[in-house]
Scaffold this motif. Structure first.
Motif, short mmCIF file in Angstrom:
data_model
loop_
_atom_site.label_atom_id
_atom_site.label_comp_id
_atom_site.label_asym_id
_atom_site.label_seq_id
_atom_site.Cartn_x
_atom_site.Cartn_y
_atom_site.Cartn_z
N LYS A 1 0.88 8.55 -6.22
CA LYS A 1 0.18 9.57 -5.67
C LYS A 1 -0.31 10.94 -6.44
CE LYS A 1 4.86 12.05 -5.38
NZ LYS A 1 5.84 12.60 -4.43
N ASP A 2 0.16 10.98 -7.77
CA ASP A 2 -0.40 12.16 -8.49
C ASP A 2 -1.73 11.43 -9.17
OD1 ASP A 2 1.74 13.75 -7.97
OD2 ASP A 2 3.01 12.87 -9.63
N ASP A 3 -1.99 10.14 -9.37
CA ASP A 3 -3.25 9.74 -9.86
C ASP A 3 -3.57 8.14 -9.24
OD1 ASP A 3 -5.43 9.19 -11.34
OD2 ASP A 3 -4.32 9.25 -13.21
N LEU A 4 -4.13 8.09 -8.09
CA LEU A 4 -4.21 6.94 -7.48
C LEU A 4 -5.00 5.97 -8.22
CD1 LEU A 4 -4.44 8.21 -3.77
CD2 LEU A 4 -2.67 7.07 -4.80
N TRP A 5 -6.23 6.71 -8.63
CA TRP A 5 -7.33 5.78 -9.47
C TRP A 5 -6.76 5.25 -10.89
CZ3 TRP A 5 -11.69 3.61 -8.11
CH2 TRP A 5 -12.31 4.28 -7.06
N GLY A 6 -5.68 6.21 -11.41
CA GLY A 6 -5.18 5.76 -12.88
C GLY A 6 -4.13 4.60 -12.32
N GLY A 7 -3.57 4.64 -11.31
CA GLY A 7 -2.70 3.73 -11.00
C GLY A 7 -3.20 2.20 -10.68
N LEU A 8 -4.34 2.43 -9.91
CA LEU A 8 -5.38 1.08 -9.77
C LEU A 8 -5.81 0.63 -11.11
CD1 LEU A 8 -6.78 -0.90 -8.04
CD2 LEU A 8 -8.53 0.90 -7.68
N LEU A 9 -6.27 1.50 -12.11
CA LEU A 9 -6.98 1.34 -13.14
C LEU A 9 -5.91 0.59 -13.95
CD1 LEU A 9 -9.72 1.38 -14.57
CD2 LEU A 9 -8.72 3.52 -15.62
N TYR B 1 0.86 -1.05 -0.10
CA TYR B 1 -0.07 0.00 0.02
C TYR B 1 0.76 1.28 -0.04
CZ TYR B 1 -3.84 3.29 1.22
OH TYR B 1 -4.62 4.31 1.17
N GLU B 2 1.86 1.35 1.04
CA GLU B 2 2.58 2.44 0.97
C GLU B 2 3.44 2.86 -0.33
OE1 GLU B 2 4.91 2.73 4.50
OE2 GLU B 2 3.24 2.57 5.97
N TYR B 3 4.01 1.85 -0.80
CA TYR B 3 4.89 1.88 -2.02
C TYR B 3 4.08 2.22 -3.14
CZ TYR B 3 7.60 0.53 -6.16
OH TYR B 3 8.07 0.41 -7.32
N LEU B 4 2.89 1.55 -3.19
CA LEU B 4 1.99 1.91 -4.65
C LEU B 4 1.40 3.29 -4.53
CD1 LEU B 4 0.34 -1.61 -5.22
CD2 LEU B 4 2.10 -0.43 -6.50
N THR B 5 0.99 3.66 -3.25
CA THR B 5 0.19 5.03 -3.18
C THR B 5 1.32 6.08 -3.37
OG1 THR B 5 0.50 4.92 -0.82
CG2 THR B 5 -1.64 4.06 -1.95
N LYS B 6 2.46 5.90 -3.01
CA LYS B 6 3.42 6.75 -3.24
C LYS B 6 3.84 7.10 -4.72
CE LYS B 6 6.36 7.23 -0.02
NZ LYS B 6 7.56 7.02 0.97
N GLN B 7 4.04 5.74 -5.34
CA GLN B 7 4.25 5.72 -6.70
C GLN B 7 3.21 6.31 -7.53
OE1 GLN B 7 4.90 1.81 -8.11
NE2 GLN B 7 5.46 2.43 -10.28
N ASN C 1 -3.16 -1.22 -12.91
CA ASN C 1 -3.04 -2.59 -12.48
C ASN C 1 -4.13 -3.58 -12.75
OD1 ASN C 1 -0.56 -2.81 -10.59
ND2 ASN C 1 -1.09 -0.82 -10.33
N VAL C 2 -5.30 -2.84 -12.78
CA VAL C 2 -6.41 -3.93 -13.14
C VAL C 2 -6.45 -4.19 -14.51
CG1 VAL C 2 -9.00 -4.12 -13.17
CG2 VAL C 2 -8.00 -3.29 -11.23
#
Length: 239
Positions: free
Chosen positions: A49-57, A41-47, A59-60
């Motif tokens: 951080k500018d677009d949390l939803w985009g990062g999740l999207l 969580y900490e690593y990915l949210t930091k990675q 990965n999905v």
């Protein structure tokens, strides 16, 4: 006639595992990303951080093509195997039923099932993002919907191909094997040329326009389905 065939196809699936599998696919994708983000969580949210939803999207999306293609292989195999298992093909084809309508009904049923899976993926992705505290006010619902349904539409040629194989051959080993190989093949989609249909569900193309993959998928699915119909109507289905 088509309406009755559709009702019959859905009735045949009543005691099968099709609906469970439709739920299992998107649940598996969301669960894997829940584990991924939960552990890191900490690593990915930091990675991201500018677009949390985009990062999740992103990965999905990386998991969707393989799961979708494998799901298409299994669903079409179930839809076709019901009649192979009961040895009802000859009876069906002896009735005053248009072969094209019979194949079309199976394609529509398979498409509806996978469409429901895509909708569940949208819902699951939103729930996961909210659970990860990515914010209710910034949910990119349109982007999530495009990700799920563009991938689904782009994969329709594979659905048509898998159904063709599953209907023509009574032994479902060939259809499932091709599905597994296609799912594995899709994980290397970024290395494939744009004309390879197993690349399209990844929504990657030289134009960098995901919608183009969906358009190609719909057009090519129609061509493959027409080819399947011609072949199906000119030969006997194996018992």
């Amino acid at each position: 006639m088509l309406q009755h065939l559709l009702a019959s196809e859905f009735l045949k699936l009543k005691r099968k595992w099709a609906w469970f599998l439709i739920f299992l696919g998107p649940f598996g994708v969301v669960a894997l990303q829940a584990l991924n983000f939960g552990v890191r969580y900490e690593y990915l949210t930091k990675q991201y951080k500018d677009d949390l939803w985009g990062g999740l999207l992103g990965n999905v999306q990386s998991l969707v093509p393989a799961v979708l293609i494998m799901g298409m292989a299994i669903i079409t195999s179930i839809v076709a195997h019901v009649d192979h298992e009961n040895r009802s093909w000859k009876h069906l084809l002896s009735l005053p039923i248009n072969k094209h309508s019979l194949l079309l009904a199976k394609f529509i049923v398979s498409s509806v099932l996978l469409g429901v899976a895509s909708l569940l993926l949208v819902v699951g992705t939103v729930i996961l993002g909210v659970s990860l505290r990515f914010g209710l006010d910034s949910i990119p619902l349109m982007e999530i919907t495009k990700m799920a349904f563009f991938s689904y539409l782009a994969a329709l040629p594979i659905l048509a191909l898998q159904l063709w194989i599953a209907v023509v051959y009574s032994h479902q080993g060939a259809a499932i094997t091709i599905g597994i190989l296609g799912a594995l093949f899709s994980t290397y989609s970024f290395k494939m040329p744009d004309w390879v249909i197993w690349k399209w569900p990844s929504l990657l193309n030289n134009w960098d326009v995901p919608a183009y993959s969906a358009y190609l998928g719909m057009g090519t699915a129609l061509v493959i389905f027409l080819m399947a119909t011609i072949h199906f109507t000119k030969r006997d289905v194996e018992e």
